[in-house]
Design a protein around this motif. Structure first.
Motif, short mmCIF file in Angstrom:
data_model
loop_
_atom_site.label_atom_id
_atom_site.label_comp_id
_atom_site.label_asym_id
_atom_site.label_seq_id
_atom_site.Cartn_x
_atom_site.Cartn_y
_atom_site.Cartn_z
N LYS A 160 -13.72 -21.00 5.42
CA LYS A 160 -12.63 -20.76 4.45
C LYS A 160 -11.80 -22.15 4.34
O LYS A 160 -11.36 -22.81 3.48
N ASP A 161 -11.13 -22.20 5.88
CA ASP A 161 -11.09 -24.02 5.52
C ASP A 161 -11.18 -24.49 4.85
O ASP A 161 -10.49 -25.35 4.52
N ILE A 162 -12.71 -24.74 4.96
CA ILE A 162 -12.73 -25.94 4.53
C ILE A 162 -13.31 -26.23 3.40
O ILE A 162 -12.90 -26.59 2.43
N ALA A 163 -13.63 -25.13 2.68
CA ALA A 163 -13.38 -24.14 1.11
C ALA A 163 -11.81 -24.52 0.90
O ALA A 163 -11.42 -25.41 -0.70
N ALA A 164 -11.02 -24.15 1.48
CA ALA A 164 -9.17 -24.67 0.65
C ALA A 164 -8.90 -25.59 0.43
O ALA A 164 -8.68 -26.61 0.33
N SER A 165 -9.50 -26.26 1.42
CA SER A 165 -9.20 -27.96 1.85
C SER A 165 -9.99 -28.89 0.93
O SER A 165 -9.47 -29.61 0.26
N ILE A 166 -11.00 -28.10 0.25
CA ILE A 166 -11.88 -28.31 -0.79
C ILE A 166 -10.34 -28.21 -2.42
O ILE A 166 -10.30 -29.11 -2.98
N HIS A 167 -10.99 -27.45 -2.01
CA HIS A 167 -9.81 -27.21 -3.10
C HIS A 167 -8.44 -27.99 -3.77
O HIS A 167 -8.26 -27.20 -5.25
N GLU A 168 -7.85 -27.55 -2.58
CA GLU A 168 -6.77 -28.34 -2.55
C GLU A 168 -7.12 -29.92 -2.85
O GLU A 168 -5.63 -30.53 -3.34
N MET A 169 -7.75 -31.00 -2.67
CA MET A 169 -7.89 -31.73 -3.13
C MET A 169 -7.68 -32.48 -4.56
O MET A 169 -7.85 -31.82 -5.36
N THR A 170 -7.02 -33.29 -4.29
CA THR A 170 -6.77 -34.28 -5.81
C THR A 170 -8.00 -34.52 -6.59
O THR A 170 -9.05 -35.13 -6.07
N GLY A 171 -8.22 -34.52 -7.76
CA GLY A 171 -9.57 -34.58 -7.90
C GLY A 171 -10.42 -32.99 -8.85
O GLY A 171 -11.22 -33.43 -8.60
N ILE A 172 -10.07 -32.49 -7.68
CA ILE A 172 -11.08 -31.13 -8.14
C ILE A 172 -10.40 -29.56 -9.02
O ILE A 172 -9.22 -29.83 -8.63
N GLU A 173 -11.34 -29.24 -9.24
CA GLU A 173 -10.99 -28.73 -10.59
C GLU A 173 -11.61 -27.01 -10.73
O GLU A 173 -10.48 -26.23 -10.41
N ASP A 174 -12.19 -26.83 -9.52
CA ASP A 174 -12.40 -25.42 -9.68
C ASP A 174 -14.12 -25.49 -7.59
O ASP A 174 -14.76 -26.73 -7.99
N THR A 175 -13.98 -24.37 -7.16
CA THR A 175 -14.59 -24.48 -6.21
C THR A 175 -14.99 -23.03 -5.90
O THR A 175 -14.75 -21.57 -6.54
N GLN A 176 -16.34 -23.09 -5.58
CA GLN A 176 -17.54 -21.40 -5.59
C GLN A 176 -18.18 -21.62 -4.61
O GLN A 176 -18.37 -22.32 -4.11
N THR A 177 -17.79 -20.30 -3.37
CA THR A 177 -18.46 -21.12 -2.42
C THR A 177 -18.86 -19.54 -1.54
O THR A 177 -18.93 -18.23 -1.75
N TYR A 178 -20.71 -19.80 -1.21
CA TYR A 178 -21.94 -19.19 -0.89
C TYR A 178 -22.28 -19.89 0.38
O TYR A 178 -22.26 -20.55 1.39
#
Length: 76
Positions: A54-72
């Motif tokens: 969850k921490d990794i996915a949230a950090s990626i999602h908050e990065m400038t230049g990221i539009e969307d993430t999906q985690t599996y």
């Protein structure tokens, strides 16, 4: 141990910078692959707990230049 894959869609063409940033985000990030298709990156993480995923996915999602993430999370 938990293995997870984060599919990442970027909103910028600066893929090399984003890849390096994601690789250095957390010790549990094993790899970041630039891919063709519906997403721009696949991030593989191998961590101790789902909370770390969850921490990794949230950090990626908050990065400038990221539009969307999906985690599996892998089941085996």
């Amino acid at each position: 141990m938990v293995t997870a894959y984060v599919m990442v869609k970027a909103s910028t063409g600066d893929v090399d910078r984003l890849k390096e940033t994601m690789l250095n985000l957390h010790d549990g990030v094993e790899s970041v692959s630039i891919v063709a298709g519906d997403v721009d990156f696949i991030v593989k993480a191998h961590v101790e707990t789902p909370a770390e995923v969850k921490d990794i996915a949230a950090s990626i999602h908050e990065m400038t230049g990221i539009e969307d993430t999906q985690t599996y999370i892998a089941m085996d």
